[in-house]
Design an enzyme around this catalytic site. Structure first.
Site, PDB file in Angstrom:
ATOM      1  N   CYS A 107      -9.036  -4.587   4.087  1.00 50.76           N
ATOM      2  CA  CYS A 107      -8.395  -3.539   3.289  1.00 50.76           C
ATOM      3  C   CYS A 107      -6.447  -3.960   2.913  1.00 50.76           C
ATOM      4  CB  CYS A 107      -7.825  -1.935   2.948  1.00 50.76           C
ATOM      5  SG  CYS A 107      -9.374  -1.669   4.332  1.00 50.76           S
ATOM      6  N   GLU A 169      -3.207   5.072  -3.578  1.00 49.90           N
ATOM      7  CA  GLU A 169      -3.466   3.700  -4.352  1.00 49.90           C
ATOM      8  C   GLU A 169      -4.284   3.795  -5.335  1.00 49.90           C
ATOM      9  OE1 GLU A 169      -3.821   1.141  -0.130  1.00 49.90           O
ATOM     10  OE2 GLU A 169      -5.355   1.705  -0.627  1.00 49.90           O
TER      11      GLU A 169
END
Length: 323
Positions: A107, A169
């Site tokens: 990630c 995000e």
């Protein structure tokens, strides 16, 4: 107390807070400090249009997330081996946000640089994923060419890590099937493991019960609860491109509630395939307990059946050929 005295007292408090913040940052791991101040994330609006850039440090300050609504582009890679087991990583203890939590394979963030700003065929995000898989897990680019990544969807979420740091995000979800050799970077990764569905269920149960100190990243839990199980079926059957929906942005919010597939289709006008842009999908008002029970029921129900070789290659057009 006089106004001058009041101002002086406020100034002392502010100066003390500033000194404390500087000391906190100075104590940051050297590698993480370099990444936080040197890496420039891509700022986007809620429709994923690029609106600027900002340091990783400033993007992850909850003060900026809450007051300035700072939103940055990210990606999450889900790598499966030929046995269709999912590779998980435990984030390093030195990570500024969410240290020592278990999460998906890799990630991170595309950076504000030419190669990672390419919009066509999501090539910029693919390039970033390839870079970080090498940085974190030692997987060389030749082992995972960018055309091996299948973008399946995008989600928008917000999650605090502690009082100072957090995430906000617009996350690209990338799936890939490959057998690779791993050389984890201890500055980034504390541990790795492959899991099948039953082992993932056990990990979820431990996290829910607070057993053995197991914690999961909020973005990974959102993917598990909303998408992973049906996509895992497609990994095994080699049909991942058929479920790709890169037009919808799934707005999962700060609470992380899931939504039923029927509700999502009703709001977004049904499943759509293909390129960028598109609408933002909302979420239902389900409680955390119901969400977790639903995920567990799905995990118990899935599995079995004949496994098929996954389609590992996907044509992504002229821009990729040029690359």
């Amino acid at each position: 107390m006089s106004a001058i005295a009041d101002d002086a007292a406020v100034s002392v408090v502010a100066d003390a807070a500033a000194v404390e913040a500087v000391a906190d940052d100075a104590a940051m791991d050297a590698v993480q400090r370099r990444l936080m101040f040197e890496d420039e994330c891509i700022l986007v609006d809620e429709q994923d249009n690029v609106v600027g850039h900002e340091s990783k440090y400033n993007c992850h300050l909850m003060e900026n997330i809450e007051s300035r609504k700072v939103l940055h582009r990210a990606f999450s890679v889900f790598l499966f081996n030929s046995k269709y087991e999912l590779l998980l990583q435990q984030r390093s203890a030195t990570k500024v946000t969410f240290p020592l939590v278990w999460t998906n394979t890799c990630c991170s963030h595309p950076l504000y640089r030419e190669s990672e700003l390419v919009e066509g065929n999501f090539l910029g995000v693919r390039n970033a994923a390839q870079r970080k898989l090498f940085d974190e897990l030692g997987i060389p680019a030749e082992a995972l060419p960018v055309d091996r990544f299948t973008p399946l969807g995008r989600m928008l979420y917000k999650a605090p890590s502690d009082g100072k740091w957090g995430e906000h995000e617009l996350d690209y979800l990338l799936f890939v099937v490959a057998d690779v050799k791993l050389l984890p970077n201890p500055d980034e990764v504390a541990d790795v493991r492959y899991v099948n569905r039953e082992q993932l269920k056990e990990l979820l149960e431990k996290a829910d019960a607070g057993e053995e100190g197991v914690k999961l990243s909020p973005w990974f839990r959102l993917v598990v609860d909303n998408f992973l199980l049906k996509w895992w079926d497609c990994v095994e059957s080699g049909t991942l491109p058929e479920v790709a929906d890169m037009k919808t942005i799934h707005k999962l919010g700060g609470g992380g509630e899931d939504e039923d597939e029927e509700d999502e289709e009703e709001r977004s006008g049904g499943r759509r395939e293909g390129g960028g842009g598109g609408g933002v999908g909302g979420v239902g008002g389900r409680g955390e307990e119901e969400k977790e029970h639903r995920a567990h029921r799905q995990l118990e129900a899935v599995g079995g059946g004949e496994q098929h070789q996954a389609n590992e290659n996907q044509s992504i057009g002229r821009e990729l050929e040029k690359e």
